[in-house]
Motif scaffolding. Sequence first.
Motif, mmCIF file in Angstrom:
data_model
loop_
_atom_site.group_PDB
_atom_site.id
_atom_site.type_symbol
_atom_site.label_atom_id
_atom_site.label_comp_id
_atom_site.label_asym_id
_atom_site.label_seq_id
_atom_site.Cartn_x
_atom_site.Cartn_y
_atom_site.Cartn_z
ATOM 1 N N ALA A 197 25.747 27.138 -16.413
ATOM 2 C CA ALA A 197 24.664 26.864 -17.359
ATOM 3 C C ALA A 197 23.900 25.584 -17.026
ATOM 4 N N GLY A 198 23.753 25.294 -15.739
ATOM 5 C CA GLY A 198 22.919 24.167 -15.341
ATOM 6 C C GLY A 198 21.458 24.433 -15.636
ATOM 7 N N THR A 199 20.678 23.374 -15.781
ATOM 8 C CA THR A 199 19.232 23.509 -15.998
ATOM 9 C C THR A 199 18.532 23.338 -14.665
ATOM 10 N N ALA A 200 17.699 24.328 -14.303
ATOM 11 C CA ALA A 200 17.036 24.344 -12.998
ATOM 12 C C ALA A 200 15.617 23.801 -13.117
ATOM 13 N N PHE A 201 15.186 23.060 -12.082
ATOM 14 C CA PHE A 201 13.851 22.476 -12.048
ATOM 15 C C PHE A 201 13.215 22.692 -10.682
ATOM 16 N N PHE A 202 11.878 22.856 -10.666
ATOM 17 C CA PHE A 202 11.145 22.686 -9.418
ATOM 18 C C PHE A 202 9.909 21.846 -9.674
ATOM 19 N N SER A 203 9.471 21.148 -8.650
ATOM 20 C CA SER A 203 8.342 20.239 -8.735
ATOM 21 C C SER A 203 7.030 20.974 -8.527
ATOM 22 N N GLY A 204 6.103 20.832 -9.482
ATOM 23 C CA GLY A 204 4.780 21.414 -9.315
ATOM 24 C C GLY A 204 4.019 20.797 -8.165
ATOM 25 N N ALA A 205 4.282 19.513 -7.884
ATOM 26 C CA ALA A 205 3.621 18.854 -6.758
ATOM 27 C C ALA A 205 4.104 19.417 -5.432
ATOM 28 N N ARG A 315 6.569 32.055 -6.670
ATOM 29 C CA ARG A 315 7.840 32.506 -6.091
ATOM 30 C C ARG A 315 8.366 31.598 -4.985
ATOM 31 N N PRO A 316 7.551 31.117 -4.018
ATOM 32 C CA PRO A 316 8.117 30.231 -2.995
ATOM 33 C C PRO A 316 8.709 28.945 -3.565
ATOM 34 N N ALA A 317 8.224 28.511 -4.730
ATOM 35 C CA ALA A 317 8.679 27.245 -5.302
ATOM 36 C C ALA A 317 10.101 27.301 -5.825
ATOM 37 N N ILE A 318 10.631 28.508 -6.077
ATOM 38 C CA ILE A 318 11.995 28.600 -6.603
ATOM 39 C C ILE A 318 13.013 28.903 -5.503
ATOM 40 N N ALA A 319 12.594 28.842 -4.240
ATOM 41 C CA ALA A 319 13.542 29.009 -3.136
ATOM 42 C C ALA A 319 14.644 27.950 -3.251
ATOM 43 N N PRO A 320 15.851 28.248 -2.788
ATOM 44 C CA PRO A 320 16.967 27.317 -2.959
ATOM 45 C C PRO A 320 16.674 25.875 -2.538
ATOM 46 N N LYS A 321 15.938 25.684 -1.449
ATOM 47 C CA LYS A 321 15.668 24.334 -0.963
ATOM 48 C C LYS A 321 14.726 23.554 -1.878
ATOM 49 N N ASN A 322 14.031 24.255 -2.773
ATOM 50 C CA ASN A 322 12.997 23.619 -3.585
ATOM 51 C C ASN A 322 13.416 23.293 -5.006
ATOM 52 N N ILE A 323 14.625 23.677 -5.404
ATOM 53 C CA ILE A 323 15.024 23.471 -6.794
ATOM 54 C C ILE A 323 16.191 22.499 -6.907
ATOM 55 N N TYR A 324 16.262 21.865 -8.077
ATOM 56 C CA TYR A 324 17.418 21.054 -8.450
ATOM 57 C C TYR A 324 17.992 21.643 -9.725
ATOM 58 N N LEU A 335 15.402 13.319 -18.853
ATOM 59 C CA LEU A 335 13.990 13.257 -19.203
ATOM 60 C C LEU A 335 13.246 13.966 -18.085
ATOM 61 N N PHE A 336 12.404 14.926 -18.431
ATOM 62 C CA PHE A 336 11.634 15.545 -17.356
ATOM 63 C C PHE A 336 10.152 15.560 -17.687
ATOM 64 N N HIS A 337 9.360 15.414 -16.619
ATOM 65 C CA HIS A 337 7.907 15.371 -16.743
ATOM 66 C C HIS A 337 7.430 16.793 -16.955
ATOM 67 N N ASN A 338 7.250 17.163 -18.193
ATOM 68 C CA ASN A 338 6.936 18.540 -18.552
ATOM 69 C C ASN A 338 5.570 18.987 -18.047
ATOM 70 N N GLN A 339 4.713 18.041 -17.687
ATOM 71 C CA GLN A 339 3.428 18.377 -17.078
ATOM 72 C C GLN A 339 3.492 18.327 -15.551
ATOM 73 N N GLY A 340 4.710 18.203 -15.000
ATOM 74 C CA GLY A 340 4.854 18.124 -13.550
ATOM 75 C C GLY A 340 5.963 18.971 -12.964
ATOM 76 N N VAL A 341 6.759 19.621 -13.832
ATOM 77 C CA VAL A 341 7.816 20.520 -13.364
ATOM 78 C C VAL A 341 7.776 21.809 -14.166
ATOM 79 N N LEU A 342 8.399 22.838 -13.621
ATOM 80 C CA LEU A 342 8.816 23.984 -14.410
ATOM 81 C C LEU A 342 10.335 23.984 -14.416
ATOM 82 N N HIS A 343 10.919 24.530 -15.474
ATOM 83 C CA HIS A 343 12.378 24.534 -15.562
ATOM 84 C C HIS A 343 12.867 25.857 -16.120
ATOM 85 N N SER A 344 14.165 26.086 -15.968
ATOM 86 C CA SER A 344 14.756 27.327 -16.446
ATOM 87 C C SER A 344 16.198 27.101 -16.884
#
Length: 373
Positions: A197-205, A315-324, A335-344
């Motif tokens: 149940a980890g929270t996943a993030f990727f950077s919009g930048a 879709r390319p942004a959620i590749a394993p190398k691109n997410i934390y 704390l996450f920059h909600n205007q700079g990431v997507l999360h799941s």
Amino acid sequence: MPHKQELEFITIPDAPLGAIVTLPAGIIDPADLNDEDFQKLKEGLLTHSVLVIPGQENLSPRSQYKITKRMDPTCEGGYGHSKEFRHDKSVLRRDGVSVPDQPQVQVLGQGTFKGHYGMDSITLRHPTHFDFHQKPLTDDEVSNGYTRFYRWHIDSALYGLSPPVCTTLLGIHVPKTTETMKIKYEDTKEEIEIAQAGTAFFSGANAFDALSDEDKELALGTTVEYAPHPYIFISPARATSDGVTMVSDCKEIPLSELPEWEESKVKRLPMVWTNPVTGRHQLQIHGACIYKMPRPDGTILQLEEARKQAYRLIRPAIAPKNIYVHPWKKGDLALFHNQGVLHSVTGQFAEGETRLMHQCNIASGVDPVTVRN
């Protein structure tokens, strides 16, 4: 003379974004930071996208609200999802309850808790893909330790309210487990192992930087129009197996059958939002709630084509190398920059396992913008 401990950011090893924060000496509650250090914290947030401050299990809802609100001087103090969070047809309706004395703070988790901040008894449900994806995992896949990204999203009402700048998420009670789960990418057959149940993030930048020059120019001139009451609009529909967007099979609630809505409150946001600290362009598309996509050549992609285009770009942004994927520990304040990431959300819990978290985000007073270089 010993060195005075100052506010410090340590990048998370082997992650494409994120940093661990060390608070200055003598500061336990981040809400107590002076103006200079809080400005550094905000700049760190917009630079690293996700910050984790450990040891905050005693942080009060009041302090969490103050920290969140202080990140955006334009916000007016309300919750980022407004009344739609509780509407009986909204896909968000079961995701949490409000702290009575600090209603901007939502209580999330799994299981039943008694006496939490004056609430006699609350029963929480961790969102899982089983009732949101078109084709859930099979029983065999679940028994073999697989899970899914639930829904990649930005915290926002996306109707009448502007997206919050910052979301804060506090782990109060976290199961003491070393259990891990696996996510399989069905189109590439790649797999990643994550904490339960980890929270996943990727950077919009990072997502924007990875686009081709042609797609960058297209994205910079494209608008994303969201549906009125989008979480109600999509409630009968189901998501793709990676949580990026919705499957288009005509199950959405017709606009004429939605709760009363106003054209002026429909959100039409740039596809790319410019970070005010770094100056980087950020690809920010809430793929589940998209309705139309006006493009720079004057064409307007309707629902199904807009979803296909959003999927192609995200879709390319959620590749394993691109997410934390953050592995939660008791007392972690993210704390996450909600205007700079997507999360799941990810994962699921076994019967009897419990988790308790506090979340806060507050609608901004202004919409994010694209600043052309």
